[in-house]
Design an enzyme around this catalytic site. Structure first.
Site, PDB file in Angstrom:
ATOM      1  CD  GLU A  35      -5.773   1.463  -6.815  1.00  0.00           C
ATOM      2  OE1 GLU A  35      -5.940   0.286  -6.477  1.00  0.00           O
ATOM      3  OE2 GLU A  35      -5.252   2.315  -6.085  1.00  0.00           O
ATOM      4  CG  HIS A  64      -8.087   0.926  -3.334  1.00  0.00           C
ATOM      5  ND1 HIS A  64      -8.515   0.658  -2.054  1.00  0.00           N
ATOM      6  CD2 HIS A  64      -7.097   1.851  -3.208  1.00  0.00           C
ATOM      7  CE1 HIS A  64      -7.830   1.394  -1.189  1.00  0.00           C
ATOM      8  NE2 HIS A  64      -6.954   2.116  -1.869  1.00  0.00           N
ATOM      9  CG  HIS A 160      -1.219  -0.225  -7.853  1.00  0.00           C
ATOM     10  ND1 HIS A 160      -1.662   0.963  -8.387  1.00  0.00           N
ATOM     11  CD2 HIS A 160      -1.823  -0.338  -6.644  1.00  0.00           C
ATOM     12  CE1 HIS A 160      -2.513   1.527  -7.560  1.00  0.00           C
ATOM     13  NE2 HIS A 160      -2.621   0.766  -6.477  1.00  0.00           N
ATOM     14  CG  HIS A 185      -0.247   2.283  -4.342  1.00  0.00           C
ATOM     15  ND1 HIS A 185      -1.562   2.035  -4.046  1.00  0.00           N
ATOM     16  CD2 HIS A 185       0.432   2.191  -3.165  1.00  0.00           C
ATOM     17  CE1 HIS A 185      -1.669   1.784  -2.742  1.00  0.00           C
ATOM     18  NE2 HIS A 185      -0.479   1.886  -2.193  1.00  0.00           N
TER      19      HIS A 185
HETATM   20 FE   LIG Z   1      -4.576   4.421  -6.389  1.00  0.00          FE
END
Ligand SMILES: [Fe+2]
Length: 270
Positions: A35, A64, A160, A185
């Site tokens: 991401e 994201h 995440h 994350h």
């Molecule tokens: Fe990330």
């Protein structure tokens, strides 16, 4: 499973290290969170190609994933790229995939947390809905056979999320139902990898893939300025210095789908 790839340094170290790691550990199946691959924010077609080329079987993402609008159509087209499953219905793309590799069935589910993050749909109930079609916890939690209990596949979950509490809660919620629950994350690898009581492998955060001499893979001077001045200076990836591929290797029992052991990975490149 490999933690968030951050920008060009992340892509470069992934290409240098992942094929060797897969070979060295005879890894059958690889999930990479991408991401942050496109200069730290989102994905694009080139990044996608490079991550798959490095050996990923499935690419997971997170909040994201929406950064590059031109990438949205690819979320619908490229089945091996997931966005968190619990974005509301009508969002582009899909949040889980089931596929076969070397005659084995794998299911990858991408979920996103809600604590300190956008209030999207419930990740717990979303998992139930994906697996059973119903938004309630099934009754077969005491099963010793993860593959039989759910969908017959090795189920790998990328959660995440920002909150450690929410991540551990999901780990226990899915214990005995998923083969592996890995957090992403926060980009800092945690040392709490373990097999939960009913056989699910768990780690709160896989870490990240990129420059380690930075702030979560980003330029430390910019991050420091943001923290001290409370001004949202444009974030840029850290450049130069030591980089690493971080993640976890999980060994699964072929019959039951239970995790047998986990090993954290931090593979450095100068
Ligand atoms: Fe990330």
């Amino acid at each position: 499973m490999i933690g968030d790839v951050v920008g060009e340094p992340g892509l470069t170290v992934l290409e240098r290290r992942l094929p060797g790691l897969i070979g060295e550990h005879s890894a059958d199946f690889t999930v990479v969170n991408g991401e942050n691959a496109a200069a730290g924010f989102g994905l694009n077609q080139e990044c996608l190609k490079r991550i798959l080329g490095a050996g990923a079987d499935v690419i997971t993402t997170g909040n994201h994933v929406w950064e590059k609008r031109e990438f949205w159509p690819l979320l619908d087209k490229e089945e091996r790229v997931l966005r968190p499953c619990n974005y509301p219905e009508g969002s582009a793309g899909h949040g889980w995939i089931r596929l076969q590799k070397s005659s084995l069935d794998y299911m990858v589910v991408n979920l996103q947390g809600r604590e300190y993050m956008t209030a999207i749909d419930c990740p717990f109930r979303t998992f139930d809905r994906v697996m059973t079609g119903r938004e309630e916890q099934p009754e077969f939690l005491a099963s010793q056979d993860i593959r039989a209990a759910e969908c017959g596949a090795f189920t790998l979950v990328d959660f995440h999320a920002e909150s450690t509490r929410e991540k551990e809660a999901l780990g226990y919620y899915l214990d005995g139902r998923a083969s592996m629950v890995a957090g992403t994350h926060t980009h800092v690898q945690t040392s709490d990898e373990r097999v939960l009581p009913r056989g699910t492998g768990y780690i709160t955060d896989l870490g990240m893939t990129g420059i380690t001499d930075g702030v979560i893979g980003m330029d430390k001077a910019i991050c420091l300025g943001r923290a001290r001045n409370q001004v949202l200076y444009r974030m840029e990836c850290a450049a130069g210095g030591i980089s690493a591929v971080e993640g976890v290797l999980v060994e699964l029992d072929q019959n039951s789908g239970r995790a047998l052991n986990l090993r954290r990975i931090r593979s450095f490149a100068g």
